[in-house]
Scaffold this active site. Sequence first.
Site, mmCIF file in Angstrom:
data_model
loop_
_atom_site.group_PDB
_atom_site.id
_atom_site.type_symbol
_atom_site.label_atom_id
_atom_site.label_comp_id
_atom_site.label_asym_id
_atom_site.label_seq_id
_atom_site.Cartn_x
_atom_site.Cartn_y
_atom_site.Cartn_z
ATOM 1 N N CYS A 117 0.792 -1.165 0.215
ATOM 2 C CA CYS A 117 0.038 -0.016 -0.038
ATOM 3 C C CYS A 117 0.787 1.250 0.141
ATOM 4 C CB CYS A 117 -0.789 0.046 1.182
ATOM 5 S SG CYS A 117 -2.460 1.131 0.960
ATOM 6 N N CYS A 119 -0.042 4.249 1.607
ATOM 7 C CA CYS A 119 -0.618 5.264 2.776
ATOM 8 C C CYS A 119 0.488 5.687 3.637
ATOM 9 C CB CYS A 119 -1.787 4.928 3.401
ATOM 10 S SG CYS A 119 -1.605 3.352 4.155
ATOM 11 N N LYS A 199 -12.044 -4.957 2.477
ATOM 12 C CA LYS A 199 -11.602 -3.958 3.592
ATOM 13 C C LYS A 199 -12.371 -2.712 3.897
ATOM 14 C CE LYS A 199 -7.328 -1.318 4.662
ATOM 15 N NZ LYS A 199 -6.081 -0.808 4.153
ATOM 16 N N ARG A 221 -11.235 7.800 3.951
ATOM 17 C CA ARG A 221 -10.851 6.742 2.995
ATOM 18 C C ARG A 221 -12.326 5.957 2.273
ATOM 19 N NH1 ARG A 221 -5.488 4.731 6.132
ATOM 20 N NH2 ARG A 221 -4.166 6.116 5.098
ATOM 21 N N GLU A 237 -16.633 -7.941 -4.361
ATOM 22 C CA GLU A 237 -14.971 -7.651 -4.303
ATOM 23 C C GLU A 237 -14.363 -8.857 -4.023
ATOM 24 O OE1 GLU A 237 -13.520 -5.147 -4.251
ATOM 25 O OE2 GLU A 237 -14.644 -3.283 -3.708
ATOM 26 N N LYS A 252 -10.986 -7.538 6.469
ATOM 27 C CA LYS A 252 -10.454 -6.707 7.574
ATOM 28 C C LYS A 252 -11.406 -5.447 7.706
ATOM 29 C CE LYS A 252 -6.636 -3.450 8.367
ATOM 30 N NZ LYS A 252 -5.524 -2.868 7.876
ATOM 31 N N SER A 278 -5.871 -3.298 14.918
ATOM 32 C CA SER A 278 -5.409 -2.645 16.159
ATOM 33 C C SER A 278 -6.481 -2.157 17.049
ATOM 34 C CB SER A 278 -4.594 -1.455 15.674
ATOM 35 O OG SER A 278 -5.436 -0.427 15.020
ATOM 36 N N TYR A 317 -2.197 -8.779 16.581
ATOM 37 C CA TYR A 317 -1.320 -8.305 17.440
ATOM 38 C C TYR A 317 -1.200 -9.183 18.549
ATOM 39 C CZ TYR A 317 -1.707 -4.459 14.063
ATOM 40 O OH TYR A 317 -1.971 -3.936 12.700
#
Length: 326
Positions: A117, A119, A199, A221, A237, A252, A278, A317
């Site tokens: 990506c 970003c 996503k 976004r 998608e 996601k 996260s 994580y």
Amino acid sequence: MHPTDRPRRLRTDGVRPLVSETSLAASDLVAPVFVDATTDERVPIETMPGHERVPVDEAVARVEEVRETGVEAVIVFGIPESKDPEGTRAYAEDGVVQRAIRRIAAETDAYVIGDVCLCEYTDHGHCGVIEASAESDPTLTVKNDETLDLLAETAVSQADAGADMVAPSAMTDGQVRAIREALDDAGHEEVALMSYAVKYESAFYGPFRDAADGAPAFGDRRHYQMDPANRREALREARIDAEEGADVLMVKPGLPYLDIVGDLRREFDHPIAAYNVSGEYAMLHAAAEKGWLDLEETAHESLLSLKRAGADLIITYFAEDLAEHL
């Protein structure tokens, strides 16, 4: 009246594990690793307790720490030394992710995934080339087709560095085909492609944007990431990405979209990935710090629910902490 059907018979300690329908193993998990070209020492990520940005020189050591827990795969994110409108450090041969992957692939046995990506590398924080009026009067914000070549170049540069898999996350139409063709043309037919196929434009990404320094400088976004209200669109998608050559299809975030994980599992034979993002990690930590929840138990239950819904692999994580207890 006494019940003749007693499910509790199969909940006693001896038989309970024998009839358990879903299991979670360290080999199901992928650990994110943040490599920072702007620092010479590890930097704690305040909004993600227990995680750090590491300098390139410590990328191998960081991955070895992950491997010691039994987790075999990592996904590498980068914080570059500089940013510009086109995100050129994303596809530079000496970019932070490329340098890190080169060392990790050479010095460890980890399975290495590169996040593809722009970003984290653009000075505007969006996931591609932006339209001229994006800041003052955006219509679609990111120019779709102009971004494809840059994503493909990024993926090839990561494969050249030694990535086993690339994972495009920009939600740019046609990105899977563009990347697959570029990889094959560059002689990387064996490099796998995991698409962030579904996503959503989610409020659960906040801590990651701190960790990777990738928050948009303006706007949001919504013009390229999916509307959280949409379910049928997710299949569309994922179907496009599968037809364009994706090897793995990802959803996601994970927990708020268990229905989508289940839909993809029923619809496709491809491996399904879920990203336990996260915000999901941070909110459990925050509740545990208050003494409201048991962190290990709720983390385990969260990932188990993703497996139960149909995920074959989970980016999380919690990977290291949970792996040591599985």
